[in-house]
Each structure stands twice: as C-alpha cells, then as structure tokens.
Design a protein around this motif. Sequence first.
Motif, PDB file in Angstrom:
ATOM      1  N   GLU A  96       0.907  -1.024  -0.055  1.00  0.00           N
ATOM      2  CA  GLU A  96       0.043   0.104  -0.306  1.00  0.00           C
ATOM      3  C   GLU A  96       1.595   1.299   0.195  1.00  0.00           C
ATOM      4  N   THR A  97       1.938   0.967   0.963  1.00  0.00           N
ATOM      5  CA  THR A  97       2.467   2.399   1.119  1.00  0.00           C
ATOM      6  C   THR A  97       3.809   2.506  -0.582  1.00  0.00           C
ATOM      7  N   ILE A  98       4.261   1.668  -0.665  1.00  0.00           N
ATOM      8  CA  ILE A  98       4.911   1.043  -2.408  1.00  0.00           C
ATOM      9  C   ILE A  98       4.104   2.200  -3.857  1.00  0.00           C
ATOM     10  N   GLY A  99       2.503   2.054  -3.689  1.00  0.00           N
ATOM     11  CA  GLY A  99       1.992   2.724  -4.664  1.00  0.00           C
ATOM     12  C   GLY A  99       1.528   2.166  -5.436  1.00  0.00           C
ATOM     13  N   ASN A 100      -0.112   1.847  -6.092  1.00  0.00           N
ATOM     14  CA  ASN A 100       0.226   1.216  -7.537  1.00  0.00           C
ATOM     15  C   ASN A 100       0.747   1.551  -9.071  1.00  0.00           C
ATOM     16  N   ASP A 101       1.687   2.272  -8.760  1.00  0.00           N
ATOM     17  CA  ASP A 101       2.283   2.533  -9.724  1.00  0.00           C
ATOM     18  C   ASP A 101       3.551   1.461 -10.416  1.00  0.00           C
ATOM     19  N   HIS A 102       3.693   0.716  -8.978  1.00  0.00           N
ATOM     20  CA  HIS A 102       4.846   0.030  -9.271  1.00  0.00           C
ATOM     21  C   HIS A 102       4.810  -1.879  -8.313  1.00  0.00           C
ATOM     22  N   PRO A 103       4.288  -2.152  -9.374  1.00  0.00           N
ATOM     23  CA  PRO A 103       3.480  -3.852  -8.607  1.00  0.00           C
ATOM     24  C   PRO A 103       5.529  -4.484  -8.977  1.00  0.00           C
ATOM     25  N   GLU A 104       6.280  -4.366  -9.716  1.00  0.00           N
ATOM     26  CA  GLU A 104       7.477  -4.966  -9.756  1.00  0.00           C
ATOM     27  C   GLU A 104       7.402  -5.738  -8.106  1.00  0.00           C
ATOM     28  N   LEU A 105       7.607  -4.627  -7.273  1.00  0.00           N
ATOM     29  CA  LEU A 105       7.995  -3.623  -6.397  1.00  0.00           C
ATOM     30  C   LEU A 105       7.163  -4.538  -4.840  1.00  0.00           C
ATOM     31  N   TRP A 106       6.180  -4.787  -5.212  1.00  0.00           N
ATOM     32  CA  TRP A 106       5.487  -5.602  -4.662  1.00  0.00           C
ATOM     33  C   TRP A 106       5.611  -6.898  -3.297  1.00  0.00           C
ATOM     34  N   GLU A 107       5.057  -6.798  -2.204  1.00  0.00           N
ATOM     35  CA  GLU A 107       5.488  -8.369  -1.901  1.00  0.00           C
ATOM     36  C   GLU A 107       4.324  -9.050  -2.809  1.00  0.00           C
ATOM     37  N   SER A 108       4.531 -10.727  -2.299  1.00  0.00           N
ATOM     38  CA  SER A 108       3.775 -11.234  -2.410  1.00  0.00           C
ATOM     39  C   SER A 108       2.724 -11.591  -0.979  1.00  0.00           C
ATOM     40  N   VAL A 109       1.209 -11.729  -1.123  1.00  0.00           N
ATOM     41  CA  VAL A 109       0.478 -10.989  -0.457  1.00  0.00           C
ATOM     42  C   VAL A 109      -0.134 -12.880   0.218  1.00  0.00           C
ATOM     43  N   PHE A 110       0.518 -13.944  -0.968  1.00  0.00           N
ATOM     44  CA  PHE A 110       0.316 -15.459  -0.641  1.00  0.00           C
ATOM     45  C   PHE A 110       0.839 -16.607  -1.016  1.00  0.00           C
ATOM     46  N   PRO A 111       0.501 -17.504  -0.177  1.00  0.00           N
ATOM     47  CA  PRO A 111       2.649 -18.222  -0.550  1.00  0.00           C
ATOM     48  C   PRO A 111       2.618 -18.300  -1.820  1.00  0.00           C
ATOM     49  N   TYR A 112       1.823 -18.926  -2.160  1.00  0.00           N
ATOM     50  CA  TYR A 112       2.233 -18.886  -4.524  1.00  0.00           C
ATOM     51  C   TYR A 112       0.896 -18.770  -5.104  1.00  0.00           C
ATOM     52  N   ILE A 113       0.048 -18.062  -4.772  1.00  0.00           N
ATOM     53  CA  ILE A 113      -0.700 -17.450  -5.500  1.00  0.00           C
ATOM     54  C   ILE A 113      -0.432 -16.031  -5.704  1.00  0.00           C
ATOM     55  N   ILE A 114      -0.883 -15.159  -7.080  1.00  0.00           N
ATOM     56  CA  ILE A 114      -0.687 -14.042  -7.390  1.00  0.00           C
ATOM     57  C   ILE A 114      -2.011 -13.478  -7.670  1.00  0.00           C
ATOM     58  N   PRO A 115      -2.600 -12.604  -6.891  1.00  0.00           N
ATOM     59  CA  PRO A 115      -3.472 -12.096  -7.328  1.00  0.00           C
ATOM     60  C   PRO A 115      -3.480 -10.789  -8.481  1.00  0.00           C
ATOM     61  N   ILE A 116      -4.231 -11.192  -9.773  1.00  0.00           N
ATOM     62  CA  ILE A 116      -4.107 -10.353 -10.329  1.00  0.00           C
ATOM     63  C   ILE A 116      -5.155  -9.530 -11.273  1.00  0.00           C
ATOM     64  N   ILE A 117      -5.166  -7.964 -10.433  1.00  0.00           N
ATOM     65  CA  ILE A 117      -6.605  -7.004 -10.318  1.00  0.00           C
ATOM     66  C   ILE A 117      -6.381  -6.352 -11.381  1.00  0.00           C
ATOM     67  N   PRO A 118      -7.423  -5.672 -11.519  1.00  0.00           N
ATOM     68  CA  PRO A 118      -7.970  -5.177 -12.886  1.00  0.00           C
ATOM     69  C   PRO A 118      -6.748  -4.044 -13.080  1.00  0.00           C
ATOM     70  N   GLY A 119      -6.343  -3.974 -14.181  1.00  0.00           N
ATOM     71  CA  GLY A 119      -5.232  -2.843 -14.808  1.00  0.00           C
ATOM     72  C   GLY A 119      -3.988  -4.020 -14.656  1.00  0.00           C
ATOM     73  N   TYR A 120      -3.768  -4.946 -14.271  1.00  0.00           N
ATOM     74  CA  TYR A 120      -1.934  -5.408 -14.019  1.00  0.00           C
ATOM     75  C   TYR A 120      -2.262  -6.635 -14.660  1.00  0.00           C
ATOM     76  N   GLN A 121      -1.516  -7.094 -15.324  1.00  0.00           N
ATOM     77  CA  GLN A 121      -0.741  -9.038 -15.853  1.00  0.00           C
ATOM     78  C   GLN A 121       0.211  -9.315 -15.140  1.00  0.00           C
ATOM     79  N   TRP A 122      -0.279 -10.985 -15.516  1.00  0.00           N
ATOM     80  CA  TRP A 122       1.370 -11.810 -14.968  1.00  0.00           C
ATOM     81  C   TRP A 122       1.977 -11.777 -16.239  1.00  0.00           C
TER      82      TRP A 122
END
Lengths: 396, 183
Positions: free
Chosen positions: A60-86
């Motif tokens: 949340e502090t990193i913000g929405n523009d740098h998803p590559e810096l986000w930490e994983s929130v689940f052990p092996y699942i990556i949520p892909i919210i609208p506006g983002y892609q894996w």
Amino acid sequence: MDTIRTYFRMVMEKKVIKGNCQPSLRFFNHREKCFQDSIWEELEMGMWQQYNIDGFMVNETIGNDHPELWESVFPYIIPIIPGYQWNVNKSQLELNLYHPRKLDFVSINTFLKTSEMFFDKYRNKKIGVHLSGGLDSTLIICLLKHFNIPFVLGGLEVKRFEMRTERYIQQKIREYGETSFLIGLEETPYFSGLECVPKHQVPDEHIRGNEADRALADAFQREGVEVVFSGQGGDSLLMENEKDCFAQYNIGFEFQLPWSQDHFYGPRGIELVSFYADERVVDQISNLRLGQNEDPAKLWARHFFRDFLPKELSDFCYVGDYFGLTLDGLERAKPTIKLLLEEAYDLTHHKYFSSRQVERTLKANVYTFEIKEYLEFCSRISIAVWLHSLFRDNCI
Amino acid sequence: MTTTPYIVFNGKTYFFKKKLGILFCKNSVLLTNKDVCHTEAYKYVENPYLLKHQIIVNTDKEPVFLIRLYAHVLVFLCKYAYTLIWGIRYFTIPIYNSAGEANVIFYKLFPEEQQRMLCLPRAIFTATMSKQFKKHGTLFIGAFLPLNRLHAWVIENGMHADAFDRQWIQYAPILEWSWRKKS
C-alpha cells in the motif's frame, strides 16, 4: 497454554464460507503454473491464515504504479487485479497500460461519431447514467441527449455546504432523463455497513462506498435499467497529459469499477460501463489533447464541449471536496471498526490489530489526518473487513 | 459591517471569534435570538454560479518597496499578532484598480508554494488596496467542517478576486466584512 488452545480452537472453528466468483479477478498459481478464476477453495482450506499482512501494508505504501516491487501476499497465489497482468517470462506483475493510437485527424465531429458508435452498442438496452453533478458524468448525459437516446439518471446527493455546486448541477441535469432519482448520501454514508461488505477473496480499498453502491444498484434495478454508464476515468483522461507524447493509461484500474460491477451491479443483472474506458474514446481525447499540459481544472474539456455542456460547467470549474465527507463517515464508523479490528486480532494475532493499536487508532482525531495516515488506517480496515467477510454468509 | 454567522454542523454549533481568529465549537445547537444575517455578497457564496467569470488580471505594475513592506507586515501580523489585523483593515491604500489586480500583485510578492498559507494576508491586502472594495467588495473568512480549516477570500463586483483560488467553495462563511452597511 490455555490461550494457545483457545486461539487454535477459535481458528479451527472458523470456517470460510465460499463466496461468489469475482469475474474481474484472476490469480496466478505458482505451484500449478496456471491461471485460475477463483481462490475460494484455497481460502476454504485455510490459505487466509497465511495472508502476508505486513506485505500488504508495504504494498500500500509502494502504491499502484510499481507492482514489480510488491511483496507476495499469499504463499503461491498471485492476485491479478484489473489493470495488471502477470508476465510469465519475468515472473512478475506488471501494469497493463493502454497506449493511445495516433489518429490522422480528430475534431468534434470525429469525437461525436466515436461516441455515437459507443452508445450504439447499447441501443437495445435500457440505459442508466450516474448523475454525480461533476463534469465527467454530465458530459456523458449531454452526449446521450444530443443523440436523442433515452436514459434514466441516478446519483448520490450530498447536502453538505461544499457540495452545493454538484447539487445545483444534479438538479439542473436531472430533467434530461426520462426519470431520475437521487439518494441522500447521509442515508448511506461512507464506511457504513462494513460488517456487511460482500464476501471477497482479497482485501480491497473500495469497501468505503459499500452501502452507497448497494443503494444505487438497487435503485437502478428497480427502474429496470440494464446498463449503467459511469464517468469513471474522466479525471485521468481530461486532466493528465504528457506534453509532447501520449499519456499511457491504466484503464483496468483507474477507468473501470470492477468492485461495483462484481458485487452490486453484476448480481442484479446490470452491466456497469465506463464511457471513458472505451479505447476509441481514449484515442479521440488523447489525440485532441496532444501537445497540452496537465489540466487540473479540465479547462480544455469545458471549452471544447461548451456547446453541449450547461453554461455552469463550461464557464466555471468548481469541484466539491469529498475528504470531509469521507472523514465524517470514518469517524461515525468507529464502533464497527473497533469490533472488526478486534475480530481480526482474534483471527491473526497480528500486531496491527492488537488492543493497544486499536485503542490508539480509535482515539485518533481523524479530522487531523493527513492523506498518508488516512490511507494507512484504511488499509488496516480493509484487511479486517476482508477477514470478517470470509466467515459469514453473503449479503447482496 | 461585519457579520459572524454561526454554522450548525453534526449537532454542534461553530462560530468565529474574529479578534482571536479562532473557530469555537459548542457541543449543542445554539438557541439564540441572534439572526443569522449575511452581506449582500453572500448570495455569490451560496450560489457560486452567479459570480462573473474569473479572469486573471494582466498587470505590468511592479510593487514598490512600501507595498512590499505592507504585504510583509500583513503576513507577520496574521501569524504573530492576529488581533491587530482587525485594526489594520481600516488602513486602506486604494491604489489598484480592482481587487483582482491587487491580488495579482500579492502573488508576485511571495513564492507560489507559500501562497496556500497566506490567504488571510492576501485577502486583507486585496481589500485594502483596491479602489473598488469600499463600495463593492466583501471579505469572507470561511470554515471547512469538520476539518476545522479556515480560508479567506474577497468577492468584489460580483467576481471572485483570486482567479487561482479553487478551494474557496469548500468553506462556509463564518465572517463577512464589507464597508457597506447592512441593507
């Protein structure tokens, strides 16, 4: 020891009740190396206990523009919210940006033609439009009127002093619709009904307008509306710009309303569509604005569309500030927030929800919050609301 | 004429003590015989769409030393000796053709990043230096509740004096000052 036993008994007794699919969400499963549409099964099996709360707060502090810096929130699942892609090759989340196309020639006529083509897709449906009193939604309404397309108008009315200019426009424009309704936001204030937010698979910041969303969707449903146009994204498209090249837009995240569609409109058989999310509309406006600076007051749009807009919107650039209203809602919701945070502590024993933190948070004067404090508070609430929603029946 | 209307908000009553520059709040709705009266210009605050279209006045006038000094004195007083401001507002030096022109001059005197915090000295500067203010101007101080933020602005001749000010509409008037008597 007794405390530990009690904790585990509570956790073991807590059973996740599966919710509805959220069509806007996708997930990447690292283990299976595949995409999936839902993680309800994994949540039922207990994956919620492994949710990385610290990681979520960091993201949340990193913000929405740098998803590559986000930490994983689940052990092996990556949520892909609208506006983002894996990105499978790089194994990381990326922004899914739209790059407007360069057009040979643009004018008011090409824009009108594009708008008409957009509306033509919905001609055989009963149309509703969000009536906020702001420029973005009013422009859509005026275009529909220009093309003689009938519609229903519906919006939230705020009786506060700072919203008087929006109210004025709402009262003036509501005559354009076949029928219209305004729901007082005082009846469905921000952060109300947090205990009844629809079940969802990952924490979401859009819980703030839960009751207002529900009330609006209900009202449109009663009118028999099948598609609702919103002005979401107008701020980005009409304000932002890069002077010498096209701005790139995160349409899925900024221009659409997936939370409202998944939880309120979709279940009621209504399609919620953002006019400004249409790529051809984005192309038109981007080309029309090429070479312009940022325009916080949307002066260009007010002038360019002056033949369609009411004089008040073309000649003035008043905008009501929702922050006071938001903080009011937050203050009023404190009793419910307290219970939710305490429940979150019972479930997770995380420091963010300890009794000391909760007490400190609730004693805080929200009216002195700067935006950073407000966002941090909201992040904690969104986790607590998510956890609460997992274990109860759905409220639609 | 100075009016200090009170505001009832969320079951509390807010009113402004002009000599102290403080917004007070009572945890009840004030029952009083005091009429809430407004200046003539209040109608523009109630319905901002009645205002004339704002224009940025073009002026090539540069503020001379005494004008600069006056502006800095105002900033100092607003910050450290607020009570004296209520005397200085009668100290008029009407040398600019309009409040809009005086406003532009004030913007030349201080950097843009400071202007947000200088709304009151700017409004008083504008009011005391405009030739038209005595007959056609009103100075407002408003509160944005419940955040308890204050802001000041001038409306003269049916026009907001500050074309750069986009936040004024959030603020409900708690003080209105003009030279004209109540009609």
